[in-house]
Scaffold this motif. Structure first.
Motif, PDB file in Angstrom:
ATOM      1  N   TYR A  25       0.815  -1.207   0.000  1.00  0.00           N
ATOM      2  CA  TYR A  25       0.000   0.000   0.000  1.00  0.00           C
ATOM      3  C   TYR A  25       0.859   1.272   0.000  1.00  0.00           C
ATOM      4  O   TYR A  25       0.341   2.375  -0.080  1.00  0.00           O
ATOM      5  CB  TYR A  25      -0.938   0.017   1.225  1.00  0.00           C
ATOM      6  N   CYS A  26       2.161   1.107   0.130  1.00  0.00           N
ATOM      7  CA  CYS A  26       3.020   2.289   0.237  1.00  0.00           C
ATOM      8  C   CYS A  26       3.746   2.536  -1.074  1.00  0.00           C
ATOM      9  O   CYS A  26       3.661   3.597  -1.664  1.00  0.00           O
ATOM     10  CB  CYS A  26       4.007   2.101   1.387  1.00  0.00           C
ATOM     11  N   THR A  27       4.410   1.541  -1.547  1.00  0.00           N
ATOM     12  CA  THR A  27       5.283   1.791  -2.688  1.00  0.00           C
ATOM     13  C   THR A  27       5.507   0.539  -3.503  1.00  0.00           C
ATOM     14  O   THR A  27       6.620   0.077  -3.658  1.00  0.00           O
ATOM     15  CB  THR A  27       6.609   2.406  -2.209  1.00  0.00           C
ATOM     16  N   GLY A  64      11.982   7.947   6.925  1.00  0.00           N
ATOM     17  CA  GLY A  64      12.390   7.753   5.533  1.00  0.00           C
ATOM     18  C   GLY A  64      11.168   7.416   4.698  1.00  0.00           C
ATOM     19  O   GLY A  64      10.047   7.728   5.093  1.00  0.00           O
ATOM     20  N   GLY A  65      11.344   6.686   3.638  1.00  0.00           N
ATOM     21  CA  GLY A  65      12.226   5.571   3.357  1.00  0.00           C
ATOM     22  C   GLY A  65      12.548   4.816   4.647  1.00  0.00           C
ATOM     23  O   GLY A  65      11.863   4.966   5.641  1.00  0.00           O
ATOM     24  N   GLU A  66      13.567   4.022   4.573  1.00  0.00           N
ATOM     25  CA  GLU A  66      13.972   3.325   5.795  1.00  0.00           C
ATOM     26  C   GLU A  66      15.254   3.985   6.311  1.00  0.00           C
ATOM     27  O   GLU A  66      16.311   3.847   5.693  1.00  0.00           O
ATOM     28  CB  GLU A  66      14.173   1.832   5.511  1.00  0.00           C
ATOM     29  N   PRO A  67      15.173   4.706   7.429  1.00  0.00           N
ATOM     30  CA  PRO A  67      16.340   5.477   7.888  1.00  0.00           C
ATOM     31  C   PRO A  67      17.563   4.614   8.181  1.00  0.00           C
ATOM     32  O   PRO A  67      18.694   5.094   8.040  1.00  0.00           O
ATOM     33  CB  PRO A  67      15.841   6.179   9.151  1.00  0.00           C
ATOM     34  N   LEU A  68      17.343   3.339   8.539  1.00  0.00           N
ATOM     35  CA  LEU A  68      18.512   2.496   8.840  1.00  0.00           C
ATOM     36  C   LEU A  68      19.271   2.090   7.574  1.00  0.00           C
ATOM     37  O   LEU A  68      20.328   1.478   7.661  1.00  0.00           O
ATOM     38  CB  LEU A  68      18.091   1.252   9.630  1.00  0.00           C
ATOM     39  N   THR A  92      11.610   6.419  13.274  1.00  0.00           N
ATOM     40  CA  THR A  92      10.570   5.530  12.761  1.00  0.00           C
ATOM     41  C   THR A  92      11.233   4.552  11.804  1.00  0.00           C
ATOM     42  O   THR A  92      11.921   4.973  10.867  1.00  0.00           O
ATOM     43  CB  THR A  92       9.477   6.326  12.010  1.00  0.00           C
ATOM     44  N   THR A  93      11.048   3.263  12.055  1.00  0.00           N
ATOM     45  CA  THR A  93      11.746   2.248  11.264  1.00  0.00           C
ATOM     46  C   THR A  93      10.842   1.054  11.019  1.00  0.00           C
ATOM     47  O   THR A  93       9.902   0.816  11.795  1.00  0.00           O
ATOM     48  CB  THR A  93      13.028   1.779  12.004  1.00  0.00           C
ATOM     49  N   ASN A  94      11.154   0.294   9.971  1.00  0.00           N
ATOM     50  CA  ASN A  94      10.411  -0.956   9.783  1.00  0.00           C
ATOM     51  C   ASN A  94      10.971  -2.060  10.668  1.00  0.00           C
ATOM     52  O   ASN A  94      10.435  -3.167  10.702  1.00  0.00           O
ATOM     53  CB  ASN A  94      10.386  -1.369   8.312  1.00  0.00           C
ATOM     54  N   GLU A 185      -5.082   5.271  10.583  1.00  0.00           N
ATOM     55  CA  GLU A 185      -6.007   5.154   9.446  1.00  0.00           C
ATOM     56  C   GLU A 185      -5.244   5.241   8.123  1.00  0.00           C
ATOM     57  O   GLU A 185      -4.270   6.006   8.003  1.00  0.00           O
ATOM     58  CB  GLU A 185      -7.060   6.269   9.522  1.00  0.00           C
ATOM     59  N   PHE A 186      -5.723   4.478   7.171  1.00  0.00           N
ATOM     60  CA  PHE A 186      -5.119   4.411   5.840  1.00  0.00           C
ATOM     61  C   PHE A 186      -5.325   5.755   5.129  1.00  0.00           C
ATOM     62  O   PHE A 186      -6.449   6.224   4.969  1.00  0.00           O
ATOM     63  CB  PHE A 186      -5.810   3.278   5.078  1.00  0.00           C
ATOM     64  N   MET A 187      -4.217   6.349   4.709  1.00  0.00           N
ATOM     65  CA  MET A 187      -4.283   7.694   4.119  1.00  0.00           C
ATOM     66  C   MET A 187      -4.032   7.654   2.605  1.00  0.00           C
ATOM     67  O   MET A 187      -3.418   6.716   2.113  1.00  0.00           O
ATOM     68  CB  MET A 187      -3.253   8.604   4.802  1.00  0.00           C
ATOM     69  N   GLY A 321       8.407  10.843   3.652  1.00  0.00           N
ATOM     70  CA  GLY A 321       8.924  10.551   4.992  1.00  0.00           C
ATOM     71  C   GLY A 321       7.730  10.339   5.910  1.00  0.00           C
ATOM     72  O   GLY A 321       7.065  11.287   6.284  1.00  0.00           O
ATOM     73  N   GLY A 322       7.462   9.085   6.213  1.00  0.00           N
ATOM     74  CA  GLY A 322       6.238   8.769   6.971  1.00  0.00           C
ATOM     75  C   GLY A 322       6.426   8.939   8.468  1.00  0.00           C
ATOM     76  O   GLY A 322       7.508   9.144   8.945  1.00  0.00           O
TER      77      GLY A 322
HETATM   78  N1  SAM Z   1      10.520   2.733   6.825  1.00  0.00           N
HETATM   79  C1  SAM Z   1      10.025   3.329   8.026  1.00  0.00           C
HETATM   80  C2  SAM Z   1       8.885   2.534   8.606  1.00  0.00           C
HETATM   81  O1  SAM Z   1       8.514   1.508   8.022  1.00  0.00           O
HETATM   82  O2  SAM Z   1       8.398   2.908   9.660  1.00  0.00           O
HETATM   83  C3  SAM Z   1       9.617   4.795   7.885  1.00  0.00           C
HETATM   84  C4  SAM Z   1       8.866   5.196   6.663  1.00  0.00           C
HETATM   85  S1  SAM Z   1       7.274   4.457   6.470  1.00  0.00           S
HETATM   86  C5  SAM Z   1       6.741   5.284   4.998  1.00  0.00           C
HETATM   87  C6  SAM Z   1       6.407   5.239   7.798  1.00  0.00           C
HETATM   88  C7  SAM Z   1       5.013   4.787   8.054  1.00  0.00           C
HETATM   89  O3  SAM Z   1       4.165   5.249   7.021  1.00  0.00           O
HETATM   90  C8  SAM Z   1       4.804   3.288   8.152  1.00  0.00           C
HETATM   91  O4  SAM Z   1       4.246   3.002   9.410  1.00  0.00           O
HETATM   92  C9  SAM Z   1       3.799   3.012   7.066  1.00  0.00           C
HETATM   93  O5  SAM Z   1       2.912   1.990   7.439  1.00  0.00           O
HETATM   94  C10 SAM Z   1       3.096   4.335   6.956  1.00  0.00           C
HETATM   95  N2  SAM Z   1       2.364   4.524   5.707  1.00  0.00           N
HETATM   96  C11 SAM Z   1       2.801   4.408   4.441  1.00  0.00           C
HETATM   97  N3  SAM Z   1       1.809   4.662   3.548  1.00  0.00           N
HETATM   98  C12 SAM Z   1       0.714   4.940   4.304  1.00  0.00           C
HETATM   99  C13 SAM Z   1      -0.628   5.273   4.000  1.00  0.00           C
HETATM  100  N4  SAM Z   1      -1.031   5.380   2.747  1.00  0.00           N
HETATM  101  N5  SAM Z   1      -1.483   5.488   5.027  1.00  0.00           N
HETATM  102  C14 SAM Z   1      -1.073   5.391   6.310  1.00  0.00           C
HETATM  103  N6  SAM Z   1       0.181   5.088   6.668  1.00  0.00           N
HETATM  104  C15 SAM Z   1       1.059   4.858   5.680  1.00  0.00           C
END
Ligand code: SAM
Length: 322
Positions: A25-27, A64-68, A92-94, A185-187, A321-322
Motif C-alpha cells: 500500500y506504500c510503494t 524515511g524511506g527506511e532510515p537504517l 521511525t523504522t520498519n 487510518e489508511f491515508m 517521509g512517513g
Molecule cells: N521505513 C520506516 C517505517 O517503516 O516505519 C519509515 C517510513 S514508512 C513510509 C512510515 C510509516 O508510514 C509506516 O508506518 C507506514 O505503514 C506508513 N504509511 C505508508 N503509507 C501509508 C498510507 N497510505 N497510510 C497510512 N500510513 C502509511
C-alpha cells in the motif's frame, strides 16, 4: 508559532527515500529513487536542524524511506543530540535491521523508537512487504525494549480486507510485549491503484471492536502526539488511535517535515513544498534560512484538505517521509 496559534516545535526529517521493503500500500510500483547528489548531506541536515532549534524546534524524528538504510546514522544522532535545544530524538523504522544497531543508536542519543508492523502473521508479512523478515522485526522489538528505549511504539495501518482480522491480535500483542500499539487510518498516499476510501477503516470502528473484548482506560502519555491512547486493563501495554481521516487533528499539529531531497513541507496532506536545499547550497546565511523556515511555518494551512475533498497526494509516504 504559526498563523493559527499552533506552536511548531517538531521537525520530522526524512534522511532517505530508499527502503528495503516494498509494502503493497506504500510503494509497490517502481518509483525512481532520489539521485544521490539530490539527497541532503548530513552536514546540511544538521545545519538546518540547528537553525530550526534556534527558532523553537525541540523534537526531532528521523524517518524515511527506511532510515537504517542510510550509513552513519549514529553520527547524525550524536550531532543532533549535541544541539542543546533538542530535547527528544526518535526514529521511525520498519525494524528489519534495528536489532543489530539498537545499542549503538541509543548510545548516540536516540530516546525512542516507532516500529511499523501491519501483521502478526509471518506469511502475511512476506506478502505485504515483499520480504520474509517477520522474525527480524520481532527480534528488533525485543532488543529495543531490552535496550531501554521507552516507550516502544508499534505503528499499524489497518486496511479493510487486508489485515482487519488482526485488530484484536494486536491488542493481545500490546499486552504480551508491554508495548504501545497505535492504529493509524489508511491515508491517500502512494500507489494510485491501491488507495480508495472504501478501504479506510475509521478509528471509531476499531475502538468499538476492541471495547467488545477489553476495558480501555484513557492514558495520558507525555509522548502521545496525535494519538488517542488507552491503557489495557491488565496494566501492561497500551493501544491508541491516530485518526487523520476521520478526525480533525490539525488544530494539534505541531510539525514541519523535511524530505530527503531538502523540501520543507508545512502539511502532510498538501503537495506544496519549499526548497530549502537551494538555500543551503546557495550560500544563504543562517538568518536567511531561518527567515525561510519561518515563512514555511507561516504557510501551514489551518487544516488538511482545505478544498473540502480528499485527493491523493502526489508523493508516497516513502518519498515524503512517513
Ligand atoms: N521505513 C520506516 C517505517 O517503516 O516505519 C519509515 C517510513 S514508512 C513510509 C512510515 C510509516 O508510514 C509506516 O508506518 C507506514 O505503514 C506508513 N504509511 C505508508 N503509507 C501509508 C498510507 N497510505 N497510510 C497510512 N500510513 C502509511
Amino acid at each position: 508559532m504559526d498563523n493559527f496559534n499552533r506552536v511548531i516545535n517538531y521537525l520530522r526529517i526524512s534522511i532517505t527515500d530508499r527502503c528495503n521493503l516494498r509494502c503493497k500500500y506504500c510503494t509497490e510500483t517502481f518509483l525512481p529513487s532520489i539521485g544521490h547528489d539530490d539527497v541532503l548531506r548530513y552536514e546540511e541536515v544538521i545545519r538546518l536542524t540547528r537553525i530550526a532549534a534556534s527558532l523553537g524546534v525541540r523534537k526531532v524524528r528521523l524517518t524515511g524511506g527506511e532510515p537504517l538504510r542510510r550509513k552513519s546514522l549514529p553520527f547524525l544522532l550524536k550531532e543532533i543530540d549535541a544541539i542543546g535545544a533538542i530535547e527528544d530524538i526518535s526514529l521511525t523504522t520498519n525494524g528489519v535491521d534495528l536489532a543489530q544497531y539498537v545499542e549503538e543508536l541509543k548510545e548516540s542519543g536516540l530516546k525512542r523508537v516507532n516500529i511499523s508492523l501491519d501483521t502478526l502473521k509471518r506469511e502475511r508479512f512476506a506478502y505485504i512487504t515483499g520480504v520474509d523478515a517477520f522474525d527480524r522485526v520481532m527480534r528488533s522489538i525485543e532488543k529495543a525494549k531490552e535496550a531501554g528505549l521507552d516507550p516502544v511504539k508499534i505503528n499499524t495501518v489497518i486496511i479493510k480486507d487486508f489485515n482487519d482480522d488482526e485488530i484484536l491480535d494486536f491488542v493481545d500483542f500490546a499486552e504480551r510485549l508491554d508495548v504501545e500499539v497505535r492504529f493509524i487510518e489508511f491515508m491517500p498516499f502512494g500507489d494510485e491503484s491501491v488507495w480508495d476510501s472504501s478501504k479506510v477503516l475509521h478509528s471509531a470502528y476499531l475502538e468499538s471492536i476492541i471495547r467488545g473484548k477489553h476495558d480501555l482506560e484513557p492514558s495520558i502519555s507525555p509522548h502521545k502526539g496525535p494519538a488517542k491512547m488507552f491503557l489495557l486493563k491488565g496494566g501492561r501495554g497500551q493501544v491508541g488511535f491516530i485518526s487523520p481521516m476521520s478526525s480533525h487533528i490539525c488544530h494539534e499539529c505541531n510539525r514541519l517535515r523535511l524530505t530527503a531531497d531538502g523540501k520543507l513541507k508545512p502539511c502532510l496532506f498538501s503537495d506544496t513544498e519549499y526548497d530549502v536545499r537551494a538555500l543551503l547550497r546557495g550560500g544563504a546565511s543562517d538568518e536567511e534560512i531561518g527567515a525561510f523556515v519561518r515563512g514555511v511555518v507561516g504557510a501551514k494551512p489551518e487544516r488538511k484538505f482545505e478544498s473540502g475533498t480528499i485527493k491523493k497526494c502526489q508523493r508516497s509516504m516513502r518519498h515524503i517521509g512517513g
